[in-house]
Design a protein around this motif. Structure first.
Motif, PDB file in Angstrom:
ATOM      1  N   GLN A   1      -8.004  -0.822   6.576  1.00  0.00           N
ATOM      2  CA  GLN A   1      -6.662  -0.118   6.985  1.00  0.00           C
ATOM      3  C   GLN A   1      -6.739   1.121   6.149  1.00  0.00           C
ATOM      4  OE1 GLN A   1      -3.581  -3.138   6.804  1.00  0.00           O
ATOM      5  NE2 GLN A   1      -3.874  -3.547   8.667  1.00  0.00           N
ATOM      6  N   SER A   2      -6.809   1.189   4.788  1.00  0.00           N
ATOM      7  CA  SER A   2      -6.574   2.235   4.213  1.00  0.00           C
ATOM      8  C   SER A   2      -7.566   3.590   4.390  1.00  0.00           C
ATOM      9  CB  SER A   2      -6.701   1.915   2.578  1.00  0.00           C
ATOM     10  OG  SER A   2      -8.071   1.593   2.341  1.00  0.00           O
TER      11      SER A   2
ATOM     12  N   MET B   1       0.849  -1.191  -0.032  1.00  0.00           N
ATOM     13  CA  MET B   1       0.072   0.175  -0.142  1.00  0.00           C
ATOM     14  C   MET B   1       0.822   1.339   0.094  1.00  0.00           C
ATOM     15  SD  MET B   1      -3.026   1.149   2.672  1.00  0.00           S
ATOM     16  CE  MET B   1      -3.811  -0.406   2.690  1.00  0.00           C
TER      17      MET B   1
ATOM     18  N   PHE C   1       1.004   5.710  -0.414  1.00  0.00           N
ATOM     19  CA  PHE C   1       0.289   6.898  -0.177  1.00  0.00           C
ATOM     20  C   PHE C   1       0.891   8.164  -0.874  1.00  0.00           C
ATOM     21  CE2 PHE C   1      -0.419   4.052   3.083  1.00  0.00           C
ATOM     22  CZ  PHE C   1      -1.987   4.433   3.531  1.00  0.00           C
TER      23      PHE C   1
ATOM     24  N   ALA D   1      -6.718  -4.635   3.828  1.00  0.00           N
ATOM     25  CA  ALA D   1      -6.123  -3.542   3.070  1.00  0.00           C
ATOM     26  C   ALA D   1      -7.468  -2.201   2.879  1.00  0.00           C
ATOM     27  CB  ALA D   1      -5.748  -3.811   1.657  1.00  0.00           C
TER      28      ALA D   1
ATOM     29  N   ALA E   1      -4.591   6.491  -0.544  1.00  0.00           N
ATOM     30  CA  ALA E   1      -4.034   5.100  -0.573  1.00  0.00           C
ATOM     31  C   ALA E   1      -4.328   4.490  -1.615  1.00  0.00           C
ATOM     32  CB  ALA E   1      -4.699   4.386   0.756  1.00  0.00           C
TER      33      ALA E   1
END
Ligand code: GDP
Ligand code: MG
Length: 598
Positions: free
Chosen positions: A512-513, A488, A490, A509, A535
């Motif tokens: 969390q993102s 991932m 950013f 994912a 993200a």
């Protein structure tokens, strides 16, 4: 002194079972320190150790003891760290000794780290003397604990298990006699052989350079002698030699079997490692002492200077001198500049090093989120080990990824077993064994295979808090197993921030993102223009928030700004909307800390 009258030993114990307090009592009863200088935990002299109440680095102290047989003995005590992250330090210390005191808290009994430390000592084939401590406590259960100890090792005899109160000194005189009687004297060759000394620790002093802590295996050292560090291939003059009593006390000669220090004057620290052998520069030994196994780092993190790279570099290398488990590689980030990628024994180790940099060297650093090492199998059949998420290959090139799995043994009380099971499942643990330690009456042992990343980041802390500290954890060997993980990345204001890259499970994912971009919204310093935080996984933006501008405050702030300045700012705002480029501002540590909580 005759080497027959030397005893080199360590105290090993589960954390808080009273090792440092017992070390204090031994120093007091042998008059190494008088009552006036005695302050609690004298050997824990690093500031970070005092703050955390744990021993991080082994310390050595020489005590002179007049035994009941009217002979003078030298008792060299080597203190050992107690936290799971530091078992590597423990084995290093033990190799300089002939025996250990295995200390067990009478109110707690045998705990996981008692067993782990016992195993380390057993592997070194050194004498193990079990001692029950805290017998003064109203909660002491001496008989039960004695049985637990007897169940550990069939060689232990009930009559040999001593009982002490390190707090009030009960049993300590008997313990000193038992050390003399039971721990073997160091074996030294009879005829004057060549010098052979094991370097088991080092410190750095800005005036005196590297100071090595040594255990003489054979021969003797005289002050001003020309010596050589065999592995490093470095010759030097022994500027001063001596013992720790507990502070450094100079001597003319150190003899075989003794433990002491040598001031080397060496200022370049890069090649010197613990485990090296010192001998004389002329007519020295040809055979070095067997060194140490290299420590295997468990987590990696980027360390970048807040101000001065060179100051950070110098401090980090000096700490590494005295902490050989650190693995240091160069790293570079557009946002954070020159830095290092450092391998640690665990998260607590990372935290300790960060604090040591600040407390001992005044160096403030930015640490990026820690990660484990992945094995990435590429479509072209190559396999790469990745310990820096930035170097994680492009998803289109990846065949599959393996992550490190570690076998963990959790020892806990029956009433906490359900909590441990729930928690372990949450952190992707696979239960492989659960048994009542029928011998060690009160304890239950659970064995799991668990992803190292879960342990490295959160599991350990969660376990401690949910069981109120009553569960303990020890880690076994690391193996690799396939895992569905993704990278991932950013973008802030359309520019990638490499140091925010991390590897995570595909299933987590999405959640969390979302969580991360929302946290970034508050942690990233606002600018005069709005900035999206995005993200990205496998080329797709999977979460996005807009970080609002501070437009009103900046452009119409209290301080008087010329019209042209305001216009310039506003013009820049609109420019930034269109143009993707490097971030124009620094990210504070709080931004990186967001990733520690995921
Ligand atoms: P370490 O982590 O093994 O070094 O343990 P410490 O020496 O720091 O001791 C942990 C705690 O137990 C401290 O609060 C000590 O005061 C306490 N303690 C140590 N020995 C005794 C003892 O013999 N009796 C009692 N009642 N408390 C003790
Ligand atoms: Mg301690």
């Amino acid at each position: 002194i005759d080497s027959n009258n030397i005893r080199n030993f360590s105290i090993i114990a589960h954390i808080d079972h009273g090792k440092s307090t017992l070390a204090d009592r031994i120093m007091e009863f042998t008059n190494t320190v008088d009552d006036r200088t005695a302050k609690p935990q004298l050997l824990d002299n690093m500031t970070v150790e005092k703050e955390h109440g744990v021993t991080v680095k082994a310390q050595t102290v020489t005590n002179y003891y007049l035994a009941k047989d009217n002979q003078q003995y030298v008792l060299n005590l080597i203190d050992t760290p107690g936290h799971v992250d530091f078992s590597y330090e423990v084995s290093k210390s033990l190799s300089a000794t002939e025996g250990v005191i295995l200390l067990v808290d009478a109110t707690q009994g045998v705990q996981a780290q008692t067993i782990a430390n016992y195993n380390l000592a057993k592997a070194q084939h050194i004498k193990i003397m079990p001692v029950i401590n805290k017998i003064d406590s109203p909660n002491a259960e001496v008989a039960t604990v004695k049985q637990q100890i007897l169940d550990l090792d069939s060689e232990f005899k009930s009559a040999d298990i001593l009982e002490t109160s390190a707090k009030n000194g009960t049993g300590v005189p008997e313990l000193l006699e038992a050390i003399v009687a039971n721990i073997p004297a160091p074996q030294v060759a009879d005829q004057a052989p060549e010098l052979k000394a094991l370097v088991f620790d080092m410190t750095y002093d800005s005036y005196q350079g590297v100071i090595v802590h040594i255990r003489l295996v054979a021969g003797e050292i005289k002050a001003n002698q020309k010596l050589v560090l065999m592995n490093a291939g470095k010759t030097f003059d022994a500027k001063a030699i001596g013992i720790f009593n507990p502070n450094m006390v100079e001597q003319d000669t150190l003899y075989a079997g003794e433990v002491g220090y040598v001031v080397t004057g060496i200022k370049e620290v890069n090649q010197i490692r613990v485990g090296d052998t010192i001998t004389t520069a002329v007519a020295g030994t040809a055979e070095p002492v067997p060194g140490y196994e290299e420590a295997t780092p468990v987590v990696y993190a980027g360390i970048f200077p807040k101000d001065d790279f060179l100051a950070m570099k110098s401090a980090l290398f000096k700490i590494a001198l005295n902490d050989s488990s650190l693995k240091i590689e160069d790293d570079y980030s557009d946002a954070l500049g020159q830095g290092f990628r450092v391998g640690f024994l665990g998260n607590f180790h990372l935290q300790i090093i960060k604090e040591r940099l600040l407390v001992e060297y005044g160096v403030e650093v930015i640490t990026t989120s820690p990660n484990v090492t992945y094995k990435v199998h590429l479509k072209n059949d190559k396999v790469v080990s990745v310990n820096n998420p930035v170097n994680f290959p492009n998803y289109s090139d990846i065949d599959y990824v393996e992550e490190p799995i570690v076998m963990v043994t959790i020892t806990t009380l029956p009433e906490s077993v359900n909590q441990v099971i729930n928690l372990s499942e949450k952190y992707r643990g696979v239960l492989i064994d659960l048994n009542n330690l029928s011998n060690l009456s009160n304890l239950v042992q659970l064995t799991y295979n668990m992803p190292l990343s879960e342990i490295a980041y959160h599991f350990f802390n969660a376990l401690k808090s949910e069981t109120h500290g009553y569960a303990t954890l020890s880690m076994g060997e690391i193996t690799y197993q396939p895992a569905d993980v993704v990278k991932m990345t950013f973008d802030i204001n359309y520019s990638n921030v490499p140091q925010l890259t991390f590897i995570t499970n595909r299933v987590n994912a999405a959640d969390q993102s979302q969580e991360l971009v929302h946290k970034l919204k508050y942690a990233v310093p606002r600018q005069l223009y709005p900035m999206p935080a995005q993200a990205i996984v496998e080329g797709k933006v999977i979460a996005r928030v807009d970080i609002p501008p501070i437009r009103k405050n900046a452009a119409v702030s209290g301080e008087k700004k010329s019209i042209s300045k305001q216009q310039a700012l506003l013009r820049r705002q609109s420019l930034n909307k269109r143009k993707a480029k490097q971030l124009e501002f620094e990210l504070p540590q709080s931004v990186f800390d967001i990733f520690l909580d995921i």
